[in-house]
Motif scaffolding. Structure first.
Motif, mmCIF file in Angstrom:
data_model
loop_
_atom_site.group_PDB
_atom_site.id
_atom_site.type_symbol
_atom_site.label_atom_id
_atom_site.label_comp_id
_atom_site.label_asym_id
_atom_site.label_seq_id
_atom_site.Cartn_x
_atom_site.Cartn_y
_atom_site.Cartn_z
ATOM 1 N N ASN A 159 33.740 -11.251 13.787
ATOM 2 C CA ASN A 159 32.836 -10.247 13.218
ATOM 3 C C ASN A 159 31.370 -10.641 13.421
ATOM 4 O OD1 ASN A 159 34.915 -8.640 12.389
ATOM 5 N ND2 ASN A 159 34.827 -9.217 10.238
ATOM 6 N N ALA A 160 31.082 -11.934 13.238
ATOM 7 C CA ALA A 160 29.705 -12.412 13.423
ATOM 8 C C ALA A 160 29.256 -12.208 14.868
ATOM 9 C CB ALA A 160 29.600 -13.886 13.031
ATOM 10 N N ILE A 161 30.138 -12.520 15.823
ATOM 11 C CA ILE A 161 29.809 -12.338 17.234
ATOM 12 C C ILE A 161 29.557 -10.854 17.530
ATOM 13 C CG2 ILE A 161 30.680 -12.498 19.600
ATOM 14 C CD1 ILE A 161 29.906 -15.186 18.476
ATOM 15 N N CYS A 162 30.392 -9.988 16.998
ATOM 16 C CA CYS A 162 30.221 -8.545 17.222
ATOM 17 C C CYS A 162 28.892 -8.058 16.661
ATOM 18 C CB CYS A 162 31.364 -7.773 16.575
ATOM 19 S SG CYS A 162 32.938 -7.920 17.436
ATOM 20 N N PHE A 163 28.540 -8.510 15.468
ATOM 21 C CA PHE A 163 27.303 -8.051 14.842
ATOM 22 C C PHE A 163 26.071 -8.525 15.613
ATOM 23 C CE2 PHE A 163 29.658 -6.891 10.970
ATOM 24 C CZ PHE A 163 28.968 -5.739 10.618
ATOM 25 N N VAL A 164 26.047 -9.795 16.045
ATOM 26 C CA VAL A 164 24.858 -10.265 16.762
ATOM 27 C C VAL A 164 24.711 -9.575 18.116
ATOM 28 C CG1 VAL A 164 24.737 -12.504 15.604
ATOM 29 C CG2 VAL A 164 26.053 -12.304 17.718
ATOM 30 N N TRP A 165 25.835 -9.209 18.727
ATOM 31 C CA TRP A 165 25.733 -8.491 19.995
ATOM 32 C C TRP A 165 25.256 -7.063 19.786
ATOM 33 C CZ3 TRP A 165 26.076 -9.273 25.239
ATOM 34 C CH2 TRP A 165 26.269 -10.597 25.627
ATOM 35 N N MET A 166 25.712 -6.411 18.732
ATOM 36 C CA MET A 166 25.235 -5.059 18.461
ATOM 37 C C MET A 166 23.730 -5.049 18.188
ATOM 38 S SD MET A 166 28.203 -3.090 16.255
ATOM 39 C CE MET A 166 28.359 -4.341 14.980
ATOM 40 N N ILE A 167 23.265 -6.025 17.414
ATOM 41 C CA ILE A 167 21.833 -6.109 17.114
ATOM 42 C C ILE A 167 21.066 -6.580 18.339
ATOM 43 C CG2 ILE A 167 20.094 -7.253 15.685
ATOM 44 C CD1 ILE A 167 22.275 -7.446 13.490
ATOM 45 N N GLY A 168 21.620 -7.579 19.045
ATOM 46 C CA GLY A 168 20.944 -8.130 20.213
ATOM 47 C C GLY A 168 20.733 -7.118 21.318
ATOM 48 N N ILE A 169 21.679 -6.211 21.492
ATOM 49 C CA ILE A 169 21.551 -5.195 22.540
ATOM 50 C C ILE A 169 20.364 -4.269 22.266
ATOM 51 C CG2 ILE A 169 22.674 -3.104 23.439
ATOM 52 C CD1 ILE A 169 25.316 -4.697 23.414
ATOM 53 N N LEU A 170 20.032 -4.061 21.019
ATOM 54 C CA LEU A 170 18.852 -3.256 20.684
ATOM 55 C C LEU A 170 17.588 -3.935 21.217
ATOM 56 C CD1 LEU A 170 19.681 -2.226 16.990
ATOM 57 C CD2 LEU A 170 19.985 -0.867 19.081
ATOM 58 N N PHE A 171 17.501 -5.258 21.048
ATOM 59 C CA PHE A 171 16.370 -6.005 21.595
ATOM 60 C C PHE A 171 16.385 -5.962 23.121
ATOM 61 C CE2 PHE A 171 16.488 -7.766 17.342
ATOM 62 C CZ PHE A 171 15.171 -8.047 17.054
ATOM 63 N N THR A 172 17.591 -6.043 23.697
ATOM 64 C CA THR A 172 17.718 -5.992 25.154
ATOM 65 C C THR A 172 17.217 -4.654 25.697
ATOM 66 O OG1 THR A 172 19.614 -7.494 25.144
ATOM 67 C CG2 THR A 172 19.347 -6.089 27.074
ATOM 68 N N LEU A 173 17.592 -3.573 25.050
ATOM 69 C CA LEU A 173 17.124 -2.252 25.470
ATOM 70 C C LEU A 173 15.605 -2.137 25.352
ATOM 71 C CD1 LEU A 173 19.900 -0.008 23.865
ATOM 72 C CD2 LEU A 173 19.596 -0.537 26.302
ATOM 73 N N ALA A 174 15.068 -2.730 24.295
ATOM 74 C CA ALA A 174 13.605 -2.742 24.140
ATOM 75 C C ALA A 174 12.957 -3.515 25.286
ATOM 76 C CB ALA A 174 13.228 -3.365 22.796
ATOM 77 N N GLY A 175 13.601 -4.624 25.691
ATOM 78 C CA GLY A 175 13.078 -5.401 26.803
ATOM 79 C C GLY A 175 13.139 -4.661 28.118
ATOM 80 N N ILE A 176 14.138 -3.834 28.289
ATOM 81 C CA ILE A 176 14.286 -3.066 29.530
ATOM 82 C C ILE A 176 13.266 -1.931 29.621
ATOM 83 C CG2 ILE A 176 15.815 -1.516 30.829
ATOM 84 C CD1 ILE A 176 18.171 -3.156 29.733
ATOM 85 N N PHE A 177 13.084 -1.217 28.512
ATOM 86 C CA PHE A 177 12.322 0.026 28.560
ATOM 87 C C PHE A 177 10.884 -0.073 28.030
ATOM 88 C CE2 PHE A 177 16.815 1.474 28.329
ATOM 89 C CZ PHE A 177 16.858 2.160 29.543
#
Length: 212
Positions: free
Chosen positions: A86-104
């Motif tokens: 569950n912890a891994i899933c949550f950090v990836w869901m949150i982390g992808i938001l930062f990744t999208l911010a980095g892309i766009f």
């Protein structure tokens, strides 16, 4: 082992790991100042609050989940088996938001943090590279916390130190021999948690491992 000795062992090894992180931040700052001057330091200072936010979220989820994992495991509650995944899933869901911010919108983030046109132009590659690897930064905090709490603080410390030394070494290689500038510094920093995760993952093949 007595509770006192065990406490000292966990605390001291965690301190050594954090000292390694402090060393690479200092060296990172020194290399950036040599490669990009005052403007490079400005870019670094504008992105440090973002890094601190990523660190805080990853640590909050990692340490909190690992603590609950240990408590429930001691109580022989089967719910403990869900905490790591569950912890891994949550950090990836949150982390992808930062990744999208980095892309766009890396340029808009730097501008929002106070950078002018010159700083934004210089730092957009650094911010973009750094943010793309956010899920790995957060995953590293989770994996390290669980491994440390699963009776392997020495391995967690070694992984943290190895990631820090990797960062220092490749900071130099990317920024000077390869002339990659700030983007090279970001790439070295971004790759360091992957090194730490790989080393911590050794624990999952140990017979004493209780993380599922």
């Amino acid at each position: 082992m007595s509770v006192t000795k065990q406490f000292i062992r966990y605390v001291t090894q965690n301190i050594f790991g954090m000292l390694g992180i402090s060393c690479y931040i200092i060296v990172d700052t020194f290399f950036i100042s040599k490669a990009a001057g005052a403007d490079g330091i400005t870019v670094l200072n504008l992105t440090l609050p973002i890094y601190s936010l990523i660190f805080a979220i990853g640590s909050m989820i990692g340490v909190g989940s690992a603590t609950r994992f240990n408590i429930l495991m001691a109580q022989e509650d089967e719910q403990c088996e869900y905490y790591f995944s569950n912890a891994i899933c949550f950090v990836w869901m949150i982390g992808i938001l930062f990744t999208l911010a980095g892309i766009f919108i890396p340029d808009k983030i730097l501008a929002f943090m106070g950078g002018d046109a010159t700083i934004v132009k210089l730092g957009v590659g650094y911010a973009q590279t750094f943010l793309l690897f956010t899920p790995f930064f957060m995953t590293n905090h989770v994996v390290s916390a669980f491994v440390r709490n699963d009776n392997a603080p020495s391995l967690a410390m070694a992984a943290t130190l190895a990631g820090s030394f990797f960062n220092i070494l490749f900071d130099y290689i990317f920024m000077f021999p390869l002339h990659m500038g700030l983007k090279g510094a970001a790439l070295a920093t971004a790759a360091s948690p992957i090194v730490s995760i790989c080393i911590c993952s050794i624990h999952f093949f140990d017979r004493k491992n209780t993380i599922h």
